[in-house]
Design a protein around this motif. Structure first.
Motif, PDB file in Angstrom:
ATOM      1  N   TRP A  86    -158.641 -22.530 -98.854  1.00 13.82           N
ATOM      2  CA  TRP A  86    -158.065 -23.787 -99.081  1.00 13.82           C
ATOM      3  C   TRP A  86    -157.495 -24.218 -97.852  1.00 13.82           C
ATOM      4  CZ3 TRP A  86    -159.326 -26.914-103.204  1.00 13.82           C
ATOM      5  CH2 TRP A  86    -159.807 -26.311-104.394  1.00 13.82           C
ATOM      6  N   TYR A  87    -157.215 -25.467 -97.875  1.00 13.28           N
ATOM      7  CA  TYR A  87    -156.790 -26.149 -96.455  1.00 13.28           C
ATOM      8  C   TYR A  87    -155.902 -27.350 -96.844  1.00 13.28           C
ATOM      9  CZ  TYR A  87    -160.024 -23.203 -94.151  1.00 13.28           C
ATOM     10  OH  TYR A  87    -160.661 -22.051 -93.698  1.00 13.28           O
ATOM     11  N   ASP A  88    -154.815 -27.940 -96.236  1.00 18.19           N
ATOM     12  CA  ASP A  88    -154.319 -28.946 -96.472  1.00 18.19           C
ATOM     13  C   ASP A  88    -154.992 -30.196 -96.097  1.00 18.19           C
ATOM     14  OD1 ASP A  88    -153.634 -29.420 -93.822  1.00 18.19           O
ATOM     15  OD2 ASP A  88    -151.332 -29.006 -94.274  1.00 18.19           O
ATOM     16  N   ALA A  89    -154.545 -31.480 -96.261  1.00 19.15           N
ATOM     17  CA  ALA A  89    -155.240 -32.780 -96.031  1.00 19.15           C
ATOM     18  C   ALA A  89    -155.342 -32.537 -94.286  1.00 19.15           C
ATOM     19  CB  ALA A  89    -154.329 -33.789 -96.364  1.00 19.15           C
ATOM     20  N   ASN A  90    -154.624 -31.879 -93.475  1.00 22.87           N
ATOM     21  CA  ASN A  90    -154.833 -32.014 -92.170  1.00 22.87           C
ATOM     22  C   ASN A  90    -156.089 -30.751 -91.701  1.00 22.87           C
ATOM     23  OD1 ASN A  90    -153.246 -34.251 -91.628  1.00 22.87           O
ATOM     24  ND2 ASN A  90    -151.435 -32.886 -91.991  1.00 22.87           N
ATOM     25  N   GLY A  91    -156.428 -30.176 -92.492  1.00 23.42           N
ATOM     26  CA  GLY A  91    -157.300 -29.055 -92.099  1.00 23.42           C
ATOM     27  C   GLY A  91    -156.520 -27.598 -91.876  1.00 23.42           C
ATOM     28  N   VAL A  92    -155.329 -27.429 -92.362  1.00 25.47           N
ATOM     29  CA  VAL A  92    -154.385 -26.349 -92.013  1.00 25.47           C
ATOM     30  C   VAL A  92    -154.452 -25.577 -93.139  1.00 25.47           C
ATOM     31  CG1 VAL A  92    -152.175 -25.355 -91.706  1.00 25.47           C
ATOM     32  CG2 VAL A  92    -152.958 -27.738 -90.616  1.00 25.47           C
ATOM     33  N   PRO A  93    -154.745 -24.003 -92.949  1.00 23.42           N
ATOM     34  CA  PRO A  93    -155.179 -23.218 -93.979  1.00 23.42           C
ATOM     35  C   PRO A  93    -153.972 -23.150 -94.937  1.00 23.42           C
ATOM     36  CG  PRO A  93    -155.746 -22.187 -91.939  1.00 23.42           C
ATOM     37  CD  PRO A  93    -155.166 -23.669 -91.538  1.00 23.42           C
ATOM     38  N   THR A  94    -154.109 -23.266 -96.410  1.00 22.97           N
ATOM     39  CA  THR A  94    -152.983 -23.063 -97.138  1.00 22.97           C
ATOM     40  C   THR A  94    -153.019 -21.816 -98.024  1.00 22.97           C
ATOM     41  OG1 THR A  94    -154.178 -24.284 -98.904  1.00 22.97           O
ATOM     42  CG2 THR A  94    -152.548 -25.429 -97.392  1.00 22.97           C
ATOM     43  N   ASP A  95    -154.389 -21.580 -98.297  1.00 22.21           N
ATOM     44  CA  ASP A  95    -154.444 -20.395 -99.073  1.00 22.21           C
ATOM     45  C   ASP A  95    -155.638 -19.288 -98.256  1.00 22.21           C
ATOM     46  OD1 ASP A  95    -153.316 -21.712-101.067  1.00 22.21           O
ATOM     47  OD2 ASP A  95    -155.091 -21.242-102.563  1.00 22.21           O
ATOM     48  N   GLN A  96    -155.137 -18.078 -97.970  1.00 19.35           N
ATOM     49  CA  GLN A  96    -156.232 -17.253 -97.390  1.00 19.35           C
ATOM     50  C   GLN A  96    -157.395 -17.175 -98.251  1.00 19.35           C
ATOM     51  OE1 GLN A  96    -154.561 -13.573 -96.660  1.00 19.35           O
ATOM     52  NE2 GLN A  96    -152.945 -14.441 -95.086  1.00 19.35           N
ATOM     53  N   ALA A  97    -158.660 -16.548 -97.547  1.00 19.59           N
ATOM     54  CA  ALA A  97    -159.929 -16.476 -98.385  1.00 19.59           C
ATOM     55  C   ALA A  97    -159.452 -15.687 -99.405  1.00 19.59           C
ATOM     56  CB  ALA A  97    -160.706 -16.265 -97.416  1.00 19.59           C
ATOM     57  N   GLN A  98    -159.941 -16.016-100.565  1.00 19.89           N
ATOM     58  CA  GLN A  98    -159.567 -15.172-101.968  1.00 19.89           C
ATOM     59  C   GLN A  98    -160.592 -14.174-101.997  1.00 19.89           C
ATOM     60  OE1 GLN A  98    -159.031 -18.160-105.002  1.00 19.89           O
ATOM     61  NE2 GLN A  98    -157.311 -19.185-103.971  1.00 19.89           N
ATOM     62  N   SER A  99    -160.295 -13.142-102.696  1.00 18.95           N
ATOM     63  CA  SER A  99    -161.162 -12.267-103.188  1.00 18.95           C
ATOM     64  C   SER A  99    -162.625 -12.512-103.414  1.00 18.95           C
ATOM     65  CB  SER A  99    -160.705 -11.155-104.048  1.00 18.95           C
ATOM     66  OG  SER A  99    -160.462 -11.695-105.259  1.00 18.95           O
ATOM     67  N   TRP A 100    -163.675 -11.939-103.243  1.00 17.01           N
ATOM     68  CA  TRP A 100    -165.086 -12.100-103.793  1.00 17.01           C
ATOM     69  C   TRP A 100    -165.114 -12.254-105.202  1.00 17.01           C
ATOM     70  CZ3 TRP A 100    -168.293 -14.240-100.312  1.00 17.01           C
ATOM     71  CH2 TRP A 100    -167.998 -13.913 -98.628  1.00 17.01           C
ATOM     72  N   THR A 101    -165.832 -13.169-105.646  1.00 14.40           N
ATOM     73  CA  THR A 101    -166.067 -13.173-107.065  1.00 14.40           C
ATOM     74  C   THR A 101    -167.505 -12.846-107.260  1.00 14.40           C
ATOM     75  OG1 THR A 101    -164.437 -14.701-107.538  1.00 14.40           O
ATOM     76  CG2 THR A 101    -166.321 -14.594-109.155  1.00 14.40           C
ATOM     77  N   ARG A 102    -167.793 -12.070-108.177  1.00 12.31           N
ATOM     78  CA  ARG A 102    -169.322 -11.558-108.290  1.00 12.31           C
ATOM     79  C   ARG A 102    -170.099 -12.534-109.235  1.00 12.31           C
ATOM     80  NH1 ARG A 102    -171.577  -6.364-106.948  1.00 12.31           N
ATOM     81  NH2 ARG A 102    -170.354  -5.462-105.500  1.00 12.31           N
ATOM     82  N   LEU A 103    -171.164 -13.071-108.965  1.00 15.27           N
ATOM     83  CA  LEU A 103    -172.068 -13.661-109.978  1.00 15.27           C
ATOM     84  C   LEU A 103    -173.457 -13.263-110.169  1.00 15.27           C
ATOM     85  CD1 LEU A 103    -170.847 -17.293-108.625  1.00 15.27           C
ATOM     86  CD2 LEU A 103    -169.904 -16.062-110.696  1.00 15.27           C
ATOM     87  N   PHE A 104    -174.163 -13.407-111.032  1.00 12.79           N
ATOM     88  CA  PHE A 104    -175.498 -13.030-111.291  1.00 12.79           C
ATOM     89  C   PHE A 104    -176.216 -14.151-111.355  1.00 12.79           C
ATOM     90  CE2 PHE A 104    -178.846 -10.521-113.200  1.00 12.79           C
ATOM     91  CZ  PHE A 104    -179.101  -9.522-112.195  1.00 12.79           C
TER      92      PHE A 104
END
Length: 156
Positions: A109-127
């Motif tokens: 996630w990033y703010d309106a200016n493109g600055v990171p707000t949340d680090q990449a979250q953990s991988w979610t497994r899907l099938f």
């Protein structure tokens, strides 16, 4: 007095450089709209996009990486705001093959200016079942999150 001139020029040059950098920081390019699985940018992610980062799922056919042969289609990506004000991304991914595909997906996630707000979250497994669609959802953890970047890969 002659030594003041080089110092004065250096001060003026520093002020011009600082002002230019400040103006450049204010110019925020608008994020690319829509969903593209062929958007590969190794330097900085294009915000508000879903990127297939696994070469076994998406093969890029030319140097500009605009033509893609992908086992997946991104049917849609939707950002909503929950009752607490936090943003949530919902991505619909279609498996175009006749075999089931285990996937891993994560969002940043990033703010309106493109600055990171949340680090990449953990991988979610899907099938993803054959010729079927699977849905990925993930919420931001900061109220100022406004833009997203989603990565898709084969399950590790």
């Amino acid at each position: 007095m002659t030594q003041m001139k080089p110092l004065k020029r250096l001060s003026i040059l520093a002020a011009v450089v600082a002002a230019t950098a400040g103006l450049a920081a204010c110019e925020t390019p608008s994020p690319e709209g829509g969903v593209r699985i062929d958007n590969q940018n190794d330097l900085r992610p294009t915000l508000n996009t879903v990127r297939v980062i696994d070469a076994t799922l998406a093969r890029y056919k030319n140097m500009s990486k605009t033509k893609v042969d992908s086992l997946l289609d991104v049917e849609g990506a939707y950002v909503s705001t929950g009752p607490t004000g936090f943003k949530k991304i919902t991505v619909q991914i279609r498996n175009k093959t006749d075999v089931a595909l285990p996937l891993e997906v994560r969002a940043s996630w990033y703010d309106a200016n493109g600055v990171p707000t949340d680090q990449a979250q953990s991988w979610t497994r899907l099938f993803a079942q054959p010729q079927a669609m699977v849905t990925f959802e993930q919420g931001s953890t900061r109220l100022n999150s406004a833009q997203y970047y989603v990565e898709v890969r084969g399950a590790q």
